[in-house]
Every structure is written in structure tokens, then in C-alpha cells.
Design an enzyme around this catalytic site. Structure first.
Site, PDB file in Angstrom:
ATOM      1  CE  LYS A   1     -10.813  -3.513 -24.864  1.00  0.00           C
ATOM      2  NZ  LYS A   1      -9.812  -3.558 -25.925  1.00  0.00           N
TER       3      LYS A   1
ATOM      4  CB  THR B   1      -1.267 -11.627 -23.811  1.00  0.00           C
ATOM      5  OG1 THR B   1      -2.331 -10.960 -24.483  1.00  0.00           O
ATOM      6  CG2 THR B   1      -1.228 -11.208 -22.370  1.00  0.00           C
TER       7      THR B   1
ATOM      8  CG  ASP C   1     -13.051  -6.044 -29.197  1.00  0.00           C
ATOM      9  OD1 ASP C   1     -12.376  -5.002 -29.201  1.00  0.00           O
ATOM     10  OD2 ASP C   1     -12.974  -6.899 -28.303  1.00  0.00           O
TER      11      ASP C   1
ATOM     12  NE  ARG D   1     -14.166 -12.861 -27.953  1.00  0.00           N
ATOM     13  CZ  ARG D   1     -13.029 -13.501 -28.265  1.00  0.00           C
ATOM     14  NH1 ARG D   1     -12.988 -14.254 -29.344  1.00  0.00           N
ATOM     15  NH2 ARG D   1     -11.966 -13.374 -27.502  1.00  0.00           N
TER      16      ARG D   1
ATOM     17  CE  LYS E   1      -3.263  -2.992 -26.497  1.00  0.00           C
ATOM     18  NZ  LYS E   1      -4.732  -2.980 -26.657  1.00  0.00           N
TER      19      LYS E   1
ATOM     20  CG  ASP F   1       5.214   8.736 -32.152  1.00  0.00           C
ATOM     21  OD1 ASP F   1       6.391   9.162 -32.246  1.00  0.00           O
ATOM     22  OD2 ASP F   1       4.460   8.635 -33.127  1.00  0.00           O
TER      23      ASP F   1
ATOM     24  CG  ASP G   1      -7.067  -0.815 -25.583  1.00  0.00           C
ATOM     25  OD1 ASP G   1      -5.946  -0.404 -25.210  1.00  0.00           O
ATOM     26  OD2 ASP G   1      -7.306  -2.015 -25.816  1.00  0.00           O
TER      27      ASP G   1
HETATM   28  O1  C5P Z   1     -14.110 -11.004 -25.997  1.00  0.00           O
HETATM   29  P1  C5P Z   1     -13.045 -10.961 -24.951  1.00  0.00           P
HETATM   30  O2  C5P Z   1     -13.595 -10.953 -23.529  1.00  0.00           O
HETATM   31  O3  C5P Z   1     -11.975 -11.999 -25.142  1.00  0.00           O
HETATM   32  O4  C5P Z   1     -12.382  -9.535 -25.167  1.00  0.00           O
HETATM   33  C1  C5P Z   1     -11.264  -9.128 -24.437  1.00  0.00           C
HETATM   34  C2  C5P Z   1     -10.827  -7.743 -24.850  1.00  0.00           C
HETATM   35  O5  C5P Z   1      -9.626  -7.436 -24.159  1.00  0.00           O
HETATM   36  C3  C5P Z   1     -10.528  -7.588 -26.343  1.00  0.00           C
HETATM   37  O6  C5P Z   1     -10.835  -6.232 -26.694  1.00  0.00           O
HETATM   38  C4  C5P Z   1      -9.055  -7.842 -26.416  1.00  0.00           C
HETATM   39  O7  C5P Z   1      -8.448  -7.200 -27.493  1.00  0.00           O
HETATM   40  C5  C5P Z   1      -8.572  -7.232 -25.094  1.00  0.00           C
HETATM   41  N1  C5P Z   1      -7.309  -7.751 -24.592  1.00  0.00           N
HETATM   42  C6  C5P Z   1      -7.114  -9.095 -24.325  1.00  0.00           C
HETATM   43  N2  C5P Z   1      -5.913  -9.530 -23.866  1.00  0.00           N
HETATM   44  C7  C5P Z   1      -4.930  -8.664 -23.648  1.00  0.00           C
HETATM   45  C8  C5P Z   1      -5.110  -7.321 -23.899  1.00  0.00           C
HETATM   46  C9  C5P Z   1      -6.322  -6.878 -24.380  1.00  0.00           C
HETATM   47  O8  C5P Z   1      -8.009  -9.898 -24.492  1.00  0.00           O
HETATM   48  N3  C5P Z   1      -3.799  -9.084 -23.158  1.00  0.00           N
END
Ligand code: C5P
Length: 238
Positions: free
Chosen positions: A34, A126, A12, A217, A64, A67, A62
Site C-alpha cells: 500500500k 477513524t 508509510d 509497522r 482517497k 472531487d 491509497d
Molecule cells: O503501521 P500500521 O499497521 O498502524 O499502519 C496502518 C496503515 O493503515 C497506515 O497506512 C494507516 O494510515 C492506514 N489506516 C489506518 N486506519 C484507518 C485507515 C487507514 O491505520 N482507519
């Protein structure tokens, strides 16, 4: 599947140099990277190619997509040369859109002679609480909508869904074993939880039925990302 294959590291970050260095550093320790909308909007397909080519890792794109079916099919064809292993679309785009994405992935892979990308559907974001769902006309528990959309996705020919740790066991029970459950919100016991609300440990998520884990992270923000990835793989049995 090897334990490392389960781990998709979420890069990210908007810049090529950072994503490229992180991906290259994690080669051999994770199953793929990702990259999402932030990176794609800033760097486009060429930026994606640069990161993935260097690392030699499978790509989870990713984007998403949501359309009309014809446009989503076109977008799937447009990203097919990047040969992603996974691409996301929104399940709420409906059965025709889901089918169009799956068919376009198969047709284009045959045409290009590359492996067919797997289409994953996003059910309910979420970030949407019950109030947000009511505001867009969606009554009833979010979990019911998740299960409905996951079943619809499977019936419409897509390969899996992205789901939260809270949903994985229910969806595993609902859906066939070869339907992929890609699960973010993963936190090893030794990592900071950050802004995630309901988290699960990596081994716990796999035991609940997750096939692949999206982990950002806990790896990328660690002082030693390689060591963090190795530790997670070990927790998964490597
Ligand atoms: O840093 P972290 O482990 O929280 O990153 C989780 C990744 O998964 C991020 O790219 C976040 O946008 C994605 N994600 C999420 N929860 C979701 C869908 C996608 O954390 N429900």
C-alpha cells in the site's frame, strides 16, 4: 485466496529507496504493497512504478480521491497505467462520484488491456470522533454513518470499503460476500500497538469477515520484516 494474498503492507515512508528495499524484501511473503498520499505526493507515478516493478507485487494505491465526478473519473484514468489492484476514493463524494470512479476504472482497463482496478471507498475516517463529526454537520453515531456509506458504495458499483476492525463484522453481515473489506488496525499479539486505538489480530479480523489486511509497522518496524510477515501469514494458515 492464499493467506499471504490477504496481507497488504503499508509502506508509510516518503523515500523511494526505503520503500523499494522493503517491498523487494517482502516479495512472496505479502499480497501487495500500500502506497499512499505521502509517497505519491513526493515521488509521483514514476516513484510508484519503481517500487512496484522491482517487487513484482500488486499495488494498493491509497489516494482517497474526493472531487466532482468528472475530475475523479479523470484521476482514475490517469492512474490506470500503474495498474493498481486497489484504489481508494471517499464514499462521502456521493453516488455519482462513486459510479464515475467505477465506470472509469472499467472503461480504462478495457482500453489499456489491463485488469480492472478495484475501487474501495473510505467511509468515515477513524481520526474523526463524534465531536468532529458534529462539527461538520454529521449527527448521530459514527457507526451508523459507516454502514450507510458502505451500503451506498456497494449500490454505486464500487468493489469494497476500507473499514476498521470495530466495523468489519457489522459490514460483513450487511454486504454481499464478494464486496471487499480491507481492514487496517491489525496487530498480532507480539507487535507493539503504537498509536492505533482499537486493534485486532490478523486471524481474528479474517474470522470477523476481513478479506484483506493493511499491516504497516508490525512488519516494517520489525527488526526482521520477512520473519514478521511470515509469522503473520502462518497465523492466517499458511
Ligand atoms: O503501521 P500500521 O499497521 O498502524 O499502519 C496502518 C496503515 O493503515 C497506515 O497506512 C494507516 O494510515 C492506514 N489506516 C489506518 N486506519 C484507518 C485507515 C487507514 O491505520 N482507519
Amino acid at each position: 485466496m492464499r493467506p499471504t494474498d490477504r496481507i497488504f503492507v503499508a509502506l508509510d515512508m516518503p523515500d523511494i529507496a526505503g520503500a523499494r528495499a522493503m517491498a523487494a524484501d517482502l516479495t512472496g511473503l505479502v499480497g501487495g504493497v500500500k502506497l499512499g498520499l505521502e509517497f505519491f505526493m513526493a515521488q509521483g507515478p514514476d516513484g510508484i512504478r519503481t517500487v512496484v516493478a522491482d517487487a513484482g507485487l500488486p499495488l494498493f494505491l491509497d489516494l482517497k480521491l474526493h472531487d466532482i465526478p468528472n475530475t475523479v473519473a479523470g484521476a482514475v484514468r490517469s492512474v490506470a497505467p500503474l495498474a493498481p489492484l486497489f484504489l481508494t476514493v471517499h464514499a462521502s463524494g456521493g453516488p455519482s462520484m462513486l459510479r464515475a470512479a467505477a465506470d472509469a476504472a472499467a472503461d480504462e482497463a478495457a482500453k489499456l488491456g489491463v485488469p480492472r482496478m478495484k475501487i474501495l471507498a473510505v467511509t468515515v475516517l477513524t481520526s474523526l470522533g463524534e465531536d468532529d463529526l458534529a462539527a461538520i454537520g454529521q449527527q448521530g453515531p459514527a457507526q451508523d454513518q459507516v454502514r450507510r456509506l458502505a451500503a451506498l458504495s456497494q449500490a454505486s458499483g464500487v468493489d469494497g470499503v476500507v473499514c476498521s476492525p470495530a466495523e468489519v463484522a457489522a459490514l460483513r453481515a450487511d454486504l454481499p460476500a464478494d464486496f471487499t473489506l480491507m481492514v487496517p488496525g491489525i496487530r498480532p499479539s507480539w507487535a507493539a500497538v503504537g498509536d492505533q486505538k482499537r486493534v485486532m489480530g490478523p486471524a481474528q479480523a479474517v474470522a470477523a469477515g476481513a478479506d484483506r489486511l493493511v499491516i504497516g509497522r508490525p512488519i516494517t518496524a520489525d527488526a526482521d520484516p520477512r520473519a514478521a510477515a511470515r509469522r503473520i501469514a502462518e497465523e492466517l494458515g499458511a
